[in-house]
Scaffold this active site. Structure first.
Site, PDB file in Angstrom:
ATOM      1  N   ARG A 155       0.786  -1.165  -0.095  1.00 19.29           N
ATOM      2  CA  ARG A 155      -0.057   0.015   0.188  1.00 19.29           C
ATOM      3  C   ARG A 155       0.955   1.165  -0.230  1.00 19.29           C
ATOM      4  O   ARG A 155       0.507   2.456  -0.605  1.00 19.29           O
ATOM      5  CB  ARG A 155      -0.877  -0.008   1.180  1.00 19.29           C
ATOM      6  CG  ARG A 155      -2.160  -0.780   0.866  1.00 19.29           C
ATOM      7  CD  ARG A 155      -1.916  -2.103   0.629  1.00 19.29           C
ATOM      8  NE  ARG A 155      -3.208  -3.128   0.814  1.00 19.29           N
ATOM      9  CZ  ARG A 155      -3.576  -3.695   1.855  1.00 19.29           C
ATOM     10  NH1 ARG A 155      -2.911  -3.790   2.844  1.00 19.29           N
ATOM     11  NH2 ARG A 155      -4.869  -4.325   1.880  1.00 19.29           N
ATOM     12  N   ASP A 184       0.135  -6.935  -2.692  1.00 15.98           N
ATOM     13  CA  ASP A 184      -1.261  -6.770  -2.640  1.00 15.98           C
ATOM     14  C   ASP A 184      -1.724  -5.824  -3.748  1.00 15.98           C
ATOM     15  O   ASP A 184      -0.879  -5.361  -4.580  1.00 15.98           O
ATOM     16  CB  ASP A 184      -1.478  -6.250  -1.153  1.00 15.98           C
ATOM     17  CG  ASP A 184      -2.467  -6.495  -0.254  1.00 15.98           C
ATOM     18  OD1 ASP A 184      -3.619  -6.144  -1.262  1.00 15.98           O
ATOM     19  OD2 ASP A 184      -2.366  -7.187   0.738  1.00 15.98           O
ATOM     20  N   HIS A 261      -6.763 -10.375  -2.644  1.00 11.21           N
ATOM     21  CA  HIS A 261      -5.989  -9.064  -2.604  1.00 11.21           C
ATOM     22  C   HIS A 261      -4.865  -9.056  -3.795  1.00 11.21           C
ATOM     23  O   HIS A 261      -3.589  -8.770  -3.711  1.00 11.21           O
ATOM     24  CB  HIS A 261      -4.874  -9.038  -1.470  1.00 11.21           C
ATOM     25  CG  HIS A 261      -5.790  -8.528  -0.223  1.00 11.21           C
ATOM     26  ND1 HIS A 261      -5.922  -7.355  -0.059  1.00 11.21           N
ATOM     27  CD2 HIS A 261      -6.600  -9.535   0.740  1.00 11.21           C
ATOM     28  CE1 HIS A 261      -6.833  -7.084   1.150  1.00 11.21           C
ATOM     29  NE2 HIS A 261      -7.071  -8.564   1.692  1.00 11.21           N
ATOM     30  N   ASP A 315      -5.853 -14.423   2.989  1.00 13.41           N
ATOM     31  CA  ASP A 315      -6.916 -13.824   3.610  1.00 13.41           C
ATOM     32  C   ASP A 315      -8.029 -13.126   2.596  1.00 13.41           C
ATOM     33  O   ASP A 315      -7.639 -12.690   1.719  1.00 13.41           O
ATOM     34  CB  ASP A 315      -6.469 -12.848   4.782  1.00 13.41           C
ATOM     35  CG  ASP A 315      -5.673 -11.616   3.983  1.00 13.41           C
ATOM     36  OD1 ASP A 315      -4.691 -12.071   3.390  1.00 13.41           O
ATOM     37  OD2 ASP A 315      -5.878 -10.611   4.265  1.00 13.41           O
ATOM     38  N   GLU A 316      -9.044 -12.772   3.341  1.00 14.04           N
ATOM     39  CA  GLU A 316     -10.086 -12.007   2.614  1.00 14.04           C
ATOM     40  C   GLU A 316     -10.348 -12.181   1.175  1.00 14.04           C
ATOM     41  O   GLU A 316     -10.472 -11.388   0.274  1.00 14.04           O
ATOM     42  CB  GLU A 316      -9.859 -10.608   2.888  1.00 14.04           C
ATOM     43  CG  GLU A 316     -10.072 -10.389   4.267  1.00 14.04           C
ATOM     44  CD  GLU A 316      -9.548  -8.765   4.662  1.00 14.04           C
ATOM     45  OE1 GLU A 316     -10.239  -8.319   5.495  1.00 14.04           O
ATOM     46  OE2 GLU A 316      -8.909  -8.132   3.876  1.00 14.04           O
ATOM     47  N   TRP A 383      -5.281 -13.135  13.185  1.00 14.62           N
ATOM     48  CA  TRP A 383      -5.551 -11.641  13.257  1.00 14.62           C
ATOM     49  C   TRP A 383      -7.081 -11.156  13.428  1.00 14.62           C
ATOM     50  O   TRP A 383      -7.346 -10.204  13.861  1.00 14.62           O
ATOM     51  CB  TRP A 383      -5.097 -11.028  11.830  1.00 14.62           C
ATOM     52  CG  TRP A 383      -6.119 -11.335  10.680  1.00 14.62           C
ATOM     53  CD1 TRP A 383      -6.292 -12.348   9.992  1.00 14.62           C
ATOM     54  CD2 TRP A 383      -7.018 -10.481  10.010  1.00 14.62           C
ATOM     55  NE1 TRP A 383      -6.948 -12.474   8.971  1.00 14.62           N
ATOM     56  CE2 TRP A 383      -7.738 -11.351   9.120  1.00 14.62           C
ATOM     57  CE3 TRP A 383      -7.390  -9.178  10.173  1.00 14.62           C
ATOM     58  CZ2 TRP A 383      -8.701 -10.722   8.265  1.00 14.62           C
ATOM     59  CZ3 TRP A 383      -8.699  -8.940   9.674  1.00 14.62           C
ATOM     60  CH2 TRP A 383      -9.313  -9.504   8.388  1.00 14.62           C
ATOM     61  N   TYR A 408      -2.748  -3.961  15.509  1.00 13.95           N
ATOM     62  CA  TYR A 408      -2.584  -3.545  14.251  1.00 13.95           C
ATOM     63  C   TYR A 408      -2.116  -2.009  14.655  1.00 13.95           C
ATOM     64  O   TYR A 408      -2.932  -1.268  15.184  1.00 13.95           O
ATOM     65  CB  TYR A 408      -4.199  -3.430  13.764  1.00 13.95           C
ATOM     66  CG  TYR A 408      -4.287  -4.609  12.697  1.00 13.95           C
ATOM     67  CD1 TYR A 408      -3.518  -6.015  13.014  1.00 13.95           C
ATOM     68  CD2 TYR A 408      -4.892  -4.830  11.644  1.00 13.95           C
ATOM     69  CE1 TYR A 408      -3.639  -7.034  12.305  1.00 13.95           C
ATOM     70  CE2 TYR A 408      -5.175  -5.861  10.913  1.00 13.95           C
ATOM     71  CZ  TYR A 408      -4.476  -6.892  11.055  1.00 13.95           C
ATOM     72  OH  TYR A 408      -4.715  -8.159  10.275  1.00 13.95           O
ATOM     73  N   ASP A 410      -1.821   0.441  12.670  1.00 15.70           N
ATOM     74  CA  ASP A 410      -2.437   1.485  11.875  1.00 15.70           C
ATOM     75  C   ASP A 410      -3.524   2.093  12.605  1.00 15.70           C
ATOM     76  O   ASP A 410      -4.512   2.911  11.991  1.00 15.70           O
ATOM     77  CB  ASP A 410      -3.034   1.095  10.413  1.00 15.70           C
ATOM     78  CG  ASP A 410      -3.900  -0.200  10.295  1.00 15.70           C
ATOM     79  OD1 ASP A 410      -3.557  -1.005  11.472  1.00 15.70           O
ATOM     80  OD2 ASP A 410      -4.274  -0.412   9.121  1.00 15.70           O
ATOM     81  N   TRP A 459      -0.101  -1.813   8.629  1.00 16.45           N
ATOM     82  CA  TRP A 459      -0.650  -1.681   7.360  1.00 16.45           C
ATOM     83  C   TRP A 459      -0.515  -0.201   6.981  1.00 16.45           C
ATOM     84  O   TRP A 459      -0.702   0.800   7.874  1.00 16.45           O
ATOM     85  CB  TRP A 459      -2.168  -2.277   7.688  1.00 16.45           C
ATOM     86  CG  TRP A 459      -2.249  -3.706   7.898  1.00 16.45           C
ATOM     87  CD1 TRP A 459      -2.748  -3.964   9.174  1.00 16.45           C
ATOM     88  CD2 TRP A 459      -2.190  -4.617   7.215  1.00 16.45           C
ATOM     89  NE1 TRP A 459      -2.633  -5.501   9.207  1.00 16.45           N
ATOM     90  CE2 TRP A 459      -2.090  -5.750   7.980  1.00 16.45           C
ATOM     91  CE3 TRP A 459      -1.571  -4.863   5.802  1.00 16.45           C
ATOM     92  CZ2 TRP A 459      -2.230  -7.187   7.293  1.00 16.45           C
ATOM     93  CZ3 TRP A 459      -1.576  -6.161   5.338  1.00 16.45           C
ATOM     94  CH2 TRP A 459      -1.915  -7.354   6.104  1.00 16.45           C
ATOM     95  N   THR A 460      -0.249  -0.139   5.650  1.00 15.47           N
ATOM     96  CA  THR A 460      -0.260   1.395   5.263  1.00 15.47           C
ATOM     97  C   THR A 460      -1.081   1.976   4.436  1.00 15.47           C
ATOM     98  O   THR A 460      -0.721   2.807   3.578  1.00 15.47           O
ATOM     99  CB  THR A 460       1.312   1.193   4.684  1.00 15.47           C
ATOM    100  OG1 THR A 460       1.430   0.337   3.658  1.00 15.47           O
ATOM    101  CG2 THR A 460       2.150   0.963   5.817  1.00 15.47           C
ATOM    102  N   GLU A 461      -2.284   1.518   4.159  1.00 15.78           N
ATOM    103  CA  GLU A 461      -3.190   2.525   3.413  1.00 15.78           C
ATOM    104  C   GLU A 461      -3.262   3.879   3.847  1.00 15.78           C
ATOM    105  O   GLU A 461      -3.147   4.742   2.821  1.00 15.78           O
ATOM    106  CB  GLU A 461      -4.801   1.897   3.384  1.00 15.78           C
ATOM    107  CG  GLU A 461      -4.917   0.642   2.651  1.00 15.78           C
ATOM    108  CD  GLU A 461      -4.658  -0.743   4.081  1.00 15.78           C
ATOM    109  OE1 GLU A 461      -3.897  -0.444   4.708  1.00 15.78           O
ATOM    110  OE2 GLU A 461      -5.463  -1.639   3.752  1.00 15.78           O
TER     111      GLU A 461
END
Ligand code: ZN
Length: 846
Positions: A155, A184, A261, A315-316, A383, A408, A410, A459-461
């Site tokens: 990100r 990602d 992702h 994940d996801e 997580w 987390y 972030d 996480w770096t969004e």
């Protein structure tokens, strides 16, 4: 006091002034002696290490000596003694241990491995204060073998220099795993020689700002496009980083995310998507080329990273296109799958075998547990709260604990009003510090031994730059390091140790967030109120109904209102109109457009979501999120399906047509009739959405007219009251909510169902024709069908009241309520046929 005694006292003060205790992580055993050792250029270095190791350690001791401005004193010596024990130090806490003795003329460190000696020097570095080290004796070892940090390089692209700087800080905290989230949807960050398209087409994007990029369609571009944002690591750069970390006893674990992702991969290789056109986020699992692609990539990854563990994400996955894809559905049929999830499990299982056959161990986010073919050596990174970790450890898998709400990095660390933009959540330093990585359920069981350790995830969004990244990392990473080391003290003592260590880091050019000195401000308990109110077709059935609604909201001034029967007649936006009317009275409320159920908030909305939008009169669920001081709250409103109401069948009326009918004779029949409604579907959608809120540390409030009673009210005690006809019914929605940890606020405050029946329907309204107020004219249909449910850490229901006229309708007659239920009476016209529910909540801070 004699002159000599005075001199002694001054000396004692000088000694006390040397920091003898301030080490993070706190050593397991530490005794403080008298006097101090002085590091100077005359300090000799002695070791029994092999030449190459000896050189590396001499370099570290030289760096320590260089920091000392102490005058040259008598000769002193630093001795490092390795006991040369064999084994993989990063796998064994015993091999990471060390003993350190500091006396006025020598420092002696002994350890079974160079890792232990390295940690002894890190401790020495923290003890050294301008060249002076207070005499002490330390015996130290970590609790967990895995102590990690994850950096999201997709990100946001981090330069190798920045990563090295964080490796230096990690080494100081005796962390030993750096997990790089290399690929990602935000960009592919690792050179892959066989597939240069990955970095050519997928490493740069059109906007650096995450939201702007998404709003503009998540487009990738090439490096030379004006305004291109991104980058990647060449294999050479990455090998250098791995070696740099290794010299600091840190293993770099690469993550190649799959099968979700993956939009950056699909951009470079549209043929790996289900549609062949690059749609969606997930790789097409039914396409054999996907497996070839992934294993080719992993082969190159394994050559760069000697790490035993290879992270594959997992994940996801949205699984959105799999159901429509001939290839994925072909796989589904051939393998006799029964659930789309098995498509994901199939891929994870194959990758697991691929890695295991090559002597590596797969590590993945806790979704990989869904795979039925997971090899025993696979490691699960938990997580989504603790459940994944608990299930994995019980199933025999090694587990790394990284729950989003604690680890987390972030998440916000204080009130968002005073903090830089973050993704949400609330993980202040104290919460991070006090979290125990071994879930209570596993303590004192053999499964606890399979908790390998802890990891903080950045996480770096929404991390804009390096300074912000460090601000989010420090000092929370200190708290995680100390939890991983297993030597936590009180929070106050931890903060006191930080006060000496953080400024030194600041002087070295690190950014950090100073621990709050005014944390009492944040710690004050906070209260808020909620009103659930069915307003009967917006109050239109009662003359003056709308004004009555405005009057009552103005009078009660609840912080949140969950409304049922919002109709938006003639294309109006009803809640907006309400906000305008309230504004005219000096009350500021916020809302967003909803249908059927509405929301008002006295706090500005951070987000709003249609969770279960109105569909053919089958009810609706909406949510807003708002910030209350340091806390984030998600408020849901529901007006659930009013059709197929089986509690009317019990009274001899059809729950769909409301014509008289035969009564069901068994509870099973009641539940079958009830199941025809969409109430349970809406409740499940609510639960899926609310899970994310809870994971992010938000409190959740769920208010609504559920059109269904509670199992807490249809008990043995009430079996022969209110025309229940002997039925004890485990009503679906209330049971589902309870099973998922939600509490019925009114019943929590008033558990006595006989004294506090809490009926909300039908409410007598003198301004309405009585025939319009009943659906079962010959029955006692009194029910509590309006609810306020809640869930959240430190969230307590402290008061509840009904709101409405003090009477109900029974067999078409108005009957005064003789219960103990407390009630807020109307101030004038009552606009509706329901009673409302008013509640007060308190958020307690320890
Ligand atoms: Zn497919």
């Amino acid at each position: 006091m004699t002159h000599a005694a005075l001199l002694l006292a001054v000396l004692a003060m000088a000694v006390a002034d040397v920091r003898g205790q301030d080490v993070i992580p706190q050593p397991e055993k530490q005794e403080t002696g008298k006097g101090f050792f002085v590091l100077s250029r005359n300090t000799a270095f002695v070791s029994n290490l092999k030449r190459q190791d000896a050189q590396a350690f001499k370099g570290m001791v030289d760096a320590l000596r260089a920091q000392s401005s102490a005058p040259q004193t008598e000769n002193t010596v630093i001795k490092l003694i390795s006991e040369h024990r064999r084994g993989k130090a990063w796998e064994d806490v015993g091999l990471q241990s060390y003993r350190l003795t500091v006396s006025p003329d020598s420092v002696v460190a002994r350890a079974p491995t160079t890792t232990g000696l390295f940690y002894a020097l890190q401790t020495l570095g923290q003890l050294a204060d301008n060249g002076r080290i207070a005499c002490t004796r330390i015996a130290d070892r970590p609790r967990f073998k895995y102590r990690g940090l994850m950096l999201d390089c997709s990100r946001h692209f981090w330069s190798p220099a920045f990563i090295k700087k964080q490796i230096d800080a990690m080494a100081r905290l005796k962390l030993n795993r750096l997990h790089l989230h290399l690929v990602d949807g935000g960009g592919w960050r690792l050179e892959i020689k066989k597939y240069p398209q990955l970095t050519r087409e997928g490493a740069y994007r059109t906007h650096s700002d995450w939201d702007e990029w998404i709003e503009n369609g998540r487009k990738f571009c090439r490096k030379d496009t004006p305004g291109a944002y991104g980058g990647y690591y060449t294999q050479k750069e990455m090998r250098e980083l791995v070696a740099y970390a290794r010299a600091k006893h840190i293993v770099v674990i690469p993550e190649i995310e799959m099968p979700g992702h993956s939009n950056e991969v699909l951009h470079a290789f549209p043929e790996l998507s289900c549609t062949g056109k690059g749609n969606g986020f997930d790789l097409c699992v039914g396409n054999p080329k996907t497996f070839t692609f992934l294993t080719d990539v992993l082969k190159e990854v394994m050559e760069i990273f000697p790490s035993e563990h290879i992270h594959i994400g997992g994940d996801e996955a949205t699984m959105l296109y799999w159901k429509k894809c001939p290839k994925c559905m072909g796989l589904f049929r051939d393998r006799h799958f029964t659930d789309t999830l098995q498509i994901q499990s199939f891929l994870i299982g194959r990758i697991d075998s691929f890695l295991t056959a090559r002597g590596r161990k797969m590590i993945g986010w806790d979704e990989i547990l869904d795979s039925t073919r997971l090899s025993p050596s696979s490691v699960v990174m938990s997580w989504r709260g603790e459940r994944g970790g608990i299930a994995a450890a019980k199933a025999g898998h090694h587990t790394v604990i990284s729950p989003s709400r604690y680890y987390y990095l972030d998440h916000f660390q204080a009130s968002p009003a005073t903090e830089p933009k973050a993704i949400g959540g609330f993980s202040p330093l104290e919460r991070v510090y006090y979290y125990d990585p071994v879930p209570a359920e596993l303590r004192h069981t053999p499964a606890a031994d399979r908790i390998d350790g802890v990891q903080g995830n950045l996480w770096t969004e929404y991390i804009a730059d390096e300074r912000q990244a460090e601000y989010m990392l420090y000092p929370r990473l200190f708290a995680i390091a100390e939890s991983g080391w297993g030597t936590k003290t009180s929070y106050d003592r931890f903060v006191s140790r930080l006060q000496t260590i953080l400024p030194r880091m600041g002087a070295e050019g690190y950014n950090y967030r100073a621990p709050d000195s005014d944390s009492l401000q944040q710690k004050r308990d906070q209260e808020f109120t909620v009103l659930q109110w069915n307003i009967w077709q917006e109050g239109t059935l009662i003359p003056g109904g709308y004004d009555a609604i405005v009057n009552e909201i103005d009078r009660l001034s609840p912080d949140f209102v969950t409304l049922s029967e919002v109709r938006n007649y003639h294309g109006s936006d009803f809640t907006r109109r309400l906000c305008q009317s309230l504004k005219a009275r000096g009350k500021t409320y916020y809302s967003f457009r909803t249908d059927d159920s509405g929301l008002l908030s006295r706090y500005p909305l951070k987000d709003s979501v249609a969770v279960f939008p109105l569909n053919k009169d089958h009810g609706s669920v909406y949510k807003l999120t708002a910030q209350l001081g340091a806390h984030e709250i998600a408020v849901y409103t529901a007006h659930l399906d009013y059709l197929d109401c089986a509690y009317y069948n019990v009274r001899g009326y059809d729950g769909f047509t409301w014509k008289e009918t035969e009564r069901p004779t068994s509870v099973g029949e009641v539940l079958r009739l009830n199941d025809l409604s969409w109430r349970d579907n809406a409740a499940r959608c609510f639960l899926n959405e609310a899970r994310h809120d809870l994971e992010a540390g938000r409190m959740v409030i769920f208010g609504g007219d559920f059109n269904e009673p509670s199992h807490l009210d249809w008990t043995e005690a009430t079996a022969y009251l209110y025309d229940h006809h002997g039925m004890v019914v485990p009503w679906t929605v209330s049971t589902l909510l309870e099973r998922n940890g939600f509490t019925d606020g009114y019943r929590k405050v008033y558990p006595d169902v006989l004294s506090y029946p809490g009926f909300t329907y039908p409410c007598h309204n003198p301004a309405a024709d009585i025939t319009k107020l009943t659906w079962a004219p010959k029955a006692d249909e009194r029910e509590r069908i309006d609810f306020i449910y809640y869930q959240g850490d430190n969230l307590f229901a402290i008061d509840a009241k009904l709101f409405g006229t003090g009477s109900s309708i029974v067999r078409s007659k108005a009957v005064g309520d003789r219960s103990a239920d407390p009630i807020i009476l109307p101030s004038g016209t009552w606009p509706t046929d329901h009673k409302g529910v008013w509640m007060k909540f308190r958020i307690k801070n320890k």
